[in-house]
Write a protein that holds these residues in place. Structure first.
Motif, PDB file in Angstrom:
ATOM      1  N   TRP A 177       7.716  -8.204  -4.624  1.00 43.97           N
ATOM      2  CA  TRP A 177       8.056  -7.625  -5.914  1.00 43.97           C
ATOM      3  C   TRP A 177       6.905  -6.733  -6.349  1.00 43.97           C
ATOM      4  CZ3 TRP A 177      12.319  -6.988  -8.583  1.00 43.97           C
ATOM      5  CH2 TRP A 177      12.256  -6.632  -9.936  1.00 43.97           C
ATOM      6  N   ILE A 178       7.168  -5.458  -6.608  1.00 49.01           N
ATOM      7  CA  ILE A 178       6.132  -4.490  -6.922  1.00 49.01           C
ATOM      8  C   ILE A 178       6.513  -3.715  -8.178  1.00 49.01           C
ATOM      9  CG2 ILE A 178       5.369  -4.239  -4.526  1.00 49.01           C
ATOM     10  CD1 ILE A 178       7.056  -1.680  -4.372  1.00 49.01           C
ATOM     11  N   PRO A 179       5.545  -3.093  -8.860  1.00 53.02           N
ATOM     12  CA  PRO A 179       5.861  -2.298 -10.045  1.00 53.02           C
ATOM     13  C   PRO A 179       6.624  -1.041  -9.671  1.00 53.02           C
ATOM     14  CG  PRO A 179       3.508  -2.833  -9.944  1.00 53.02           C
ATOM     15  CD  PRO A 179       4.094  -3.173  -8.606  1.00 53.02           C
ATOM     16  N   LYS A 180       7.432  -0.577 -10.599  1.00 51.30           N
ATOM     17  CA  LYS A 180       8.027   0.743 -10.468  1.00 51.30           C
ATOM     18  C   LYS A 180       7.872   1.467 -11.801  1.00 51.30           C
ATOM     19  CE  LYS A 180      12.914   0.058 -11.722  1.00 51.30           C
ATOM     20  NZ  LYS A 180      14.315   0.118 -11.235  1.00 51.30           N
ATOM     21  N   GLU A 181       7.982   2.778 -11.765  1.00 50.35           N
ATOM     22  CA  GLU A 181       7.808   3.558 -12.973  1.00 50.35           C
ATOM     23  C   GLU A 181       8.948   3.272 -13.951  1.00 50.35           C
ATOM     24  OE1 GLU A 181       7.024   8.201 -14.345  1.00 50.35           O
ATOM     25  OE2 GLU A 181       7.660   7.722 -12.293  1.00 50.35           O
ATOM     26  N   TYR A 182       8.587   2.922 -15.177  1.00 49.41           N
ATOM     27  CA  TYR A 182       9.602   2.671 -16.211  1.00 49.41           C
ATOM     28  C   TYR A 182      10.040   3.997 -16.819  1.00 49.41           C
ATOM     29  CZ  TYR A 182      11.729   1.387 -20.640  1.00 49.41           C
ATOM     30  OH  TYR A 182      12.592   1.278 -21.698  1.00 49.41           O
ATOM     31  N   THR A 183      11.337   4.272 -16.801  1.00 50.22           N
ATOM     32  CA  THR A 183      11.869   5.525 -17.310  1.00 50.22           C
ATOM     33  C   THR A 183      12.921   5.316 -18.385  1.00 50.22           C
ATOM     34  OG1 THR A 183      13.525   5.574 -15.524  1.00 50.22           O
ATOM     35  CG2 THR A 183      11.429   6.728 -15.132  1.00 50.22           C
ATOM     36  N   GLY A 184      13.013   4.087 -18.897  1.00 51.86           N
ATOM     37  CA  GLY A 184      14.099   3.756 -19.817  1.00 51.86           C
ATOM     38  C   GLY A 184      13.888   4.179 -21.247  1.00 51.86           C
ATOM     39  N   GLY A 185      12.646   4.577 -21.621  1.00 51.69           N
ATOM     40  CA  GLY A 185      12.413   4.954 -23.018  1.00 51.69           C
ATOM     41  C   GLY A 185      12.663   3.791 -23.955  1.00 51.69           C
ATOM     42  N   PHE A 194      11.395  -2.616 -14.658  1.00 52.07           N
ATOM     43  CA  PHE A 194       9.945  -2.478 -14.549  1.00 52.07           C
ATOM     44  C   PHE A 194       9.413  -2.764 -13.143  1.00 52.07           C
ATOM     45  CE2 PHE A 194      11.302  -4.124 -18.657  1.00 52.07           C
ATOM     46  CZ  PHE A 194      10.844  -3.135 -19.514  1.00 52.07           C
ATOM     47  N   GLY A 195      10.220  -3.336 -12.277  1.00 55.21           N
ATOM     48  CA  GLY A 195       9.773  -3.671 -10.933  1.00 55.21           C
ATOM     49  C   GLY A 195      10.917  -3.632  -9.951  1.00 55.21           C
ATOM     50  N   GLU A 196      10.580  -3.711  -8.656  1.00 54.67           N
ATOM     51  CA  GLU A 196      11.596  -3.680  -7.611  1.00 54.67           C
ATOM     52  C   GLU A 196      11.064  -4.393  -6.379  1.00 54.67           C
ATOM     53  OE1 GLU A 196      12.315   0.388  -6.696  1.00 54.67           O
ATOM     54  OE2 GLU A 196      10.190   0.862  -6.430  1.00 54.67           O
ATOM     55  N   THR A 197      11.979  -4.738  -5.476  1.00 53.78           N
ATOM     56  CA  THR A 197      11.595  -5.388  -4.222  1.00 53.78           C
ATOM     57  C   THR A 197      11.292  -4.336  -3.172  1.00 53.78           C
ATOM     58  OG1 THR A 197      12.986  -7.314  -4.713  1.00 53.78           O
ATOM     59  CG2 THR A 197      12.334  -6.975  -2.418  1.00 53.78           C
ATOM     60  N   ALA A 217       0.808  -1.207   0.000  1.00 54.97           N
ATOM     61  CA  ALA A 217       0.000   0.000   0.000  1.00 54.97           C
ATOM     62  C   ALA A 217       0.843   1.260   0.000  1.00 54.97           C
ATOM     63  CB  ALA A 217      -0.919  -0.008   1.216  1.00 54.97           C
ATOM     64  N   ASP A 218       2.099   1.190   0.444  1.00 58.57           N
ATOM     65  CA  ASP A 218       2.897   2.394   0.584  1.00 58.57           C
ATOM     66  C   ASP A 218       3.895   2.594  -0.557  1.00 58.57           C
ATOM     67  OD1 ASP A 218       4.485   0.292   1.170  1.00 58.57           O
ATOM     68  OD2 ASP A 218       5.366   1.128   2.986  1.00 58.57           O
ATOM     69  N   THR A 219       3.753   1.858  -1.641  1.00 60.61           N
ATOM     70  CA  THR A 219       4.662   2.038  -2.761  1.00 60.61           C
ATOM     71  C   THR A 219       4.494   3.430  -3.359  1.00 60.61           C
ATOM     72  OG1 THR A 219       5.314   1.220  -4.933  1.00 60.61           O
ATOM     73  CG2 THR A 219       2.996   1.020  -4.356  1.00 60.61           C
ATOM     74  N   THR A 220       5.572   4.025  -3.837  1.00 60.12           N
ATOM     75  CA  THR A 220       5.508   5.384  -4.368  1.00 60.12           C
ATOM     76  C   THR A 220       4.926   5.417  -5.780  1.00 60.12           C
ATOM     77  OG1 THR A 220       7.790   5.171  -5.149  1.00 60.12           O
ATOM     78  CG2 THR A 220       7.455   6.152  -2.978  1.00 60.12           C
ATOM     79  N   PHE A 221       4.926   4.301  -6.475  1.00 60.76           N
ATOM     80  CA  PHE A 221       4.363   4.221  -7.823  1.00 60.76           C
ATOM     81  C   PHE A 221       3.090   3.399  -7.768  1.00 60.76           C
ATOM     82  CE2 PHE A 221       4.063   1.857 -11.892  1.00 60.76           C
ATOM     83  CZ  PHE A 221       3.776   2.945 -12.719  1.00 60.76           C
ATOM     84  N   THR A 222       2.000   3.911  -8.313  1.00 64.17           N
ATOM     85  CA  THR A 222       0.739   3.191  -8.269  1.00 64.17           C
ATOM     86  C   THR A 222       0.233   2.930  -9.684  1.00 64.17           C
ATOM     87  OG1 THR A 222      -0.525   5.251  -8.119  1.00 64.17           O
ATOM     88  CG2 THR A 222       0.087   4.161  -6.043  1.00 64.17           C
ATOM     89  N   VAL A 223      -0.403   1.797  -9.847  1.00 60.59           N
ATOM     90  CA  VAL A 223      -1.080   1.443 -11.091  1.00 60.59           C
ATOM     91  C   VAL A 223      -2.569   1.660 -10.850  1.00 60.59           C
ATOM     92  CG1 VAL A 223      -1.520  -0.384 -12.769  1.00 60.59           C
ATOM     93  CG2 VAL A 223       0.706  -0.245 -11.630  1.00 60.59           C
ATOM     94  N   ASP A 224      -3.201   2.480 -11.679  1.00 61.62           N
ATOM     95  CA  ASP A 224      -4.565   2.918 -11.395  1.00 61.62           C
ATOM     96  C   ASP A 224      -5.625   1.899 -11.794  1.00 61.62           C
ATOM     97  OD1 ASP A 224      -3.690   5.360 -10.371  1.00 61.62           O
ATOM     98  OD2 ASP A 224      -3.639   6.266 -12.363  1.00 61.62           O
ATOM     99  N   ARG A 225      -5.441   1.253 -12.940  1.00 61.75           N
ATOM    100  CA  ARG A 225      -6.490   0.366 -13.439  1.00 61.75           C
ATOM    101  C   ARG A 225      -5.900  -0.844 -14.157  1.00 61.75           C
ATOM    102  NH1 ARG A 225     -11.730   1.874 -13.390  1.00 61.75           N
ATOM    103  NH2 ARG A 225     -12.146   4.018 -12.699  1.00 61.75           N
ATOM    104  N   SER A 226      -6.719  -1.868 -14.256  1.00 65.88           N
ATOM    105  CA  SER A 226      -6.425  -3.019 -15.097  1.00 65.88           C
ATOM    106  C   SER A 226      -7.589  -3.219 -16.051  1.00 65.88           C
ATOM    107  CB  SER A 226      -6.229  -4.279 -14.245  1.00 65.88           C
ATOM    108  OG  SER A 226      -7.447  -4.626 -13.592  1.00 65.88           O
ATOM    109  N   LEU A 227      -7.388  -4.073 -17.045  1.00 61.41           N
ATOM    110  CA  LEU A 227      -8.444  -4.420 -17.986  1.00 61.41           C
ATOM    111  C   LEU A 227      -8.777  -5.893 -17.811  1.00 61.41           C
ATOM    112  CD1 LEU A 227     -10.168  -3.125 -20.186  1.00 61.41           C
ATOM    113  CD2 LEU A 227      -8.495  -3.884 -21.869  1.00 61.41           C
ATOM    114  N   ARG A 228     -10.070  -6.172 -17.660  1.00 59.99           N
ATOM    115  CA  ARG A 228     -10.532  -7.546 -17.454  1.00 59.99           C
ATOM    116  C   ARG A 228     -10.810  -8.207 -18.798  1.00 59.99           C
ATOM    117  NH1 ARG A 228     -16.023  -8.377 -14.148  1.00 59.99           N
ATOM    118  NH2 ARG A 228     -16.840  -7.375 -16.019  1.00 59.99           N
ATOM    119  N   PHE A 229     -10.232  -9.408 -18.981  1.00 67.01           N
ATOM    120  CA  PHE A 229     -10.398 -10.164 -20.213  1.00 67.01           C
ATOM    121  C   PHE A 229     -11.276 -11.376 -19.937  1.00 67.01           C
ATOM    122  CE2 PHE A 229      -6.814  -7.550 -21.018  1.00 67.01           C
ATOM    123  CZ  PHE A 229      -6.681  -7.421 -22.392  1.00 67.01           C
ATOM    124  N   ASP A 230     -12.256 -11.584 -20.801  1.00 65.57           N
ATOM    125  CA  ASP A 230     -13.164 -12.724 -20.676  1.00 65.57           C
ATOM    126  C   ASP A 230     -12.669 -13.840 -21.593  1.00 65.57           C
ATOM    127  OD1 ASP A 230     -16.034 -13.587 -19.678  1.00 65.57           O
ATOM    128  OD2 ASP A 230     -15.897 -14.174 -21.790  1.00 65.57           O
TER     129      ASP A 230
END
Length: 589
Positions: A213-221, A203-206, A5-18
């Motif tokens: 393992w959580i997402p982090k903001e990708y800045t590599g271009g 793309f991620g970090e501990t 919950a305290d990660t500095t980078f957040t992912v706002d939404r996902s897409l549900r696939f049927d």
């Protein structure tokens, strides 16, 4: 489950696939780099293999080219490329039917409560064969393979070609007009780099607090010509510029098919993400005739008395969720977290179930169900579906409230003040649930009926009572043990000397109890602890008293991060025999 919950980078939404009718697709106008690329995405299972209807579930791939038999894809496979196995992750690359990349893990992907991160790094110009194709799961490079074929140096894959690329489904190799291998679940935070090979650390970090393992903001271009970044964050429409919008700057938008963002159970744009993981229905804890759909948020039955529980269990806090009665006669409520649903119908009796008939079509409109038996007097009026029922659970004070289909709580109940609960199960009844409880829903009668549930990953129909929260990871309390490997761990190792001592290291604590077993021999399980002291060995499968300086080896010292194993008078076969393979489990008491 991933999601601090305290990660500095957040992912706002996902897409549900049927698994039947939703997918995304794009056809590049020209080919990109077919030899060097990176794929990074997060996914969460909504179904397991038994309901997929095919041998695989495609996360991303290209297929059905002009040659008629070319494809490269990342899929969850079953009953293919190695026998009757379920739910293992694989990347396959083929040209004219010939496999030139095949990375199929031995690890099973079967946790419906967790978000998984997968990265595939391809760089076929590499001179060293193992460096040409790699896979990472939750930050770890995969090294345990069921099938493993590396491409030839400078081989062209069928990824990044001027042909159809699909997310959530793929085109058949032989006919690009036929889609197959639909994925059922959630996908988020999708990067594709054309011409660059990066590992998972981009793309991620501990998380330093939780070890997750959580997402982090990708800045590599370096997205290249056909690269893209799909955030699935814009749910203002269902077009390639909203749901399929590319945020890399390339405008390589993906066209969505079959998705909905309309309010209600059909909404496929949800807040369930790798940084805020939501409860869903649990495909591992359901009755035989029940199946799950729509990202494990809808229960479908093919017979009477079918039920399922949730993936989250709580013993504290105040929680609110809603059940949409798409058809009549659901039973809804809570259950013991270990209520045995698998392999039975709820009509045979289930331990500690609390559920309410709220539809009343069967004439039993007003009862509490405990252990499969009817108990009257709940004061709930029959409610006919379709319609929405709200549930408020106060796990601290052991109370539960239900609304009618107009959103008003029965019996003038007020969860915010604790007044007039439908049931107070703090002390009443010997079979009322204690400890951890989980959401529960069943359909009492009727094949082909469905009931959907909403834990807050989409907008509620009613306003949640003051103080009651959505059932997601951001709202869960921190556990007493935050980093498990400071309290329990294991080591796998191979013996080196049949007649010499050896010190095993690498733990984050000094072990107090060690359970030891040779894996490639019939040696007994041996138990060692600091209370009885060094040199003392017990056996889990024998009633003998402990031995001193066991003849097949023993622990002679407990160290700050492991232990020392010494040979016995006969040999070292219990702990360090040459060629022996061993497992040691360690506890910090």
């Amino acid at each position: 489950a991933s999601g601090a919950a305290d990660t500095t980078f957040t992912v706002d939404r996902s897409l549900r696939f049927d698994p039947n009718d939703t997918y995304m697709e794009r056809t590049p106008s020209s080919a990109g780099n077919r030899r060097t690329f990176t794929i990074s995405l997060w996914f969460k299972l909504g179904i397991l293999k038994e309901y997929s209807g095919s041998d695989g579930r495609t996360l991303f791939g290209s297929g059905g080219g002009g040659a008629g038999s070319s494809a490269t894809n990342i899929s969850l496979l079953a009953d293919a490329y190695g026998g009757p196995r379920l739910d293992f992750l694989s990347m396959l690359g083929a040209a004219s039917g010939s496999n030139y990349i095949r990375l199929t893990t031995n690890a099973f992907i079967r946790d419906p409560s967790a978000w998984y991160h997968v990265v595939v790094k391809v760089d076929t110009p590499q001179g060293n064969s193992p460096n040409r194709a790699k896979m990472y799961i939750n930050g770890d490079e995969v090294s345990d393979w069921y099938n493993y074929d590396q491409p030839d140096q400078n081989a062209d894959t069928y990824m990044n070609v001027a042909d159809k690329h699909g997310i959530g489904a793929n085109r058949t190799w032989a006919n690009q007009n036929t889609k197959y291998n639909y994925f059922g679940g959630y996908i988020a935070e999708f990067h594709f780099l054309d011409g660059t090979a990066y590992d998972a650390s981009y793309f991620g970090e501990t998380d330093s607090k939780t070890g997750q393992w959580i997402p982090k903001e990708y800045t590599g271009g370096n997205y290249g010509t056909n690269g893209f970044y799909l955030k699935f964050a814009d749910n203002s429409g269902t077009t390639a510029t909203t749901l399929g919008k590319d945020s890399s700057g390339n405008s390589n938008n993906y066209t969505p098919y079959g998705f909905s963002v309309a309010a209600g159970t059909g909404n496929d744009s949800l807040e369930d993400t790798p940084t805020n993981n939501f409860c869903t229905l649990n495909p591992l804890d359901k009755t035989n005739g029940a199946s799950l759909r729509e990202g494990a948020l809808t229960l479908y039955t093919d017979s009477n008395d079918q039920a399922v529980t949730g993936t989250f269990a709580v013993n504290s806090g105040k929680w609110y969720w809603e059940v949409d009665m798409n058809t009549t006669e659901p039973e809804i409520g809570i259950a013991h977290h270990n209520m045995p649903l698998s392999g039975k119908s709820i009509s045979t009796g289930t331990d500690g179930q609390i559920a309410f008939i709220v539809a009343g079509a069967d004439g039993n409109s007003n009862f509490l169900r405990v252990d499969g038996n009817t108990q009257s007097g709940t004061g709930i009026t029959a409610q006919s579906g379709p319609g929405t029922i709200g549930i408020a659970l106060d796990a601290d004070n052991k109370k539960i409230w239900f609304t009618n289909t107009s959103g008003s709580f029965f019996n003038s109940g007020n969860p915010a003040t604790g007044a007039n609960a439908a049931v107070d199960f703090s002390s009443t009844g010997p079979n009322y649930p204690t400890g951890f409880v989980t959401p529960f829903v069943s359909i009492y009668q009727g094949a082909g009926n469905t009931t959907s549930i909403n834990f807050g990953q989409r907008a509620f129909s009613y306003t949640a009572p003051t103080g009651f929260k959505k059932l997601n990871s951001a709202n869960l309390p921190d556990p007493t043990i935050v980093l498990p490997d400071k309290h329990f761990d294991l080591l796998l190792y191979t013996g080196t000397d049949s007649a010499a001592s050896r010190t095993l290291t690498g733990l984050n604590f000094s072990p107090d109890w060690v359970w030891q077993k040779r894996r490639n021999g019939t040696n007994w399980n041996t138990l060692h602890d600091t209370v009885r002291g060094v040199g003392k060995t017990l056996y889990s499968n024998d009633t003998s008293v402990d031995t001193t300086n066991n003849q097949y080896g023993y622990i002679s010292a407990f160290t700050s991060d492991g232990f020392t194993w010494s040979p016995g008078s006969t040999n070292n076969s219990d702990g360090n025999h040459t060629g022996g393979t061993y497992v040691s489990w360690y506890w910090n008491a």
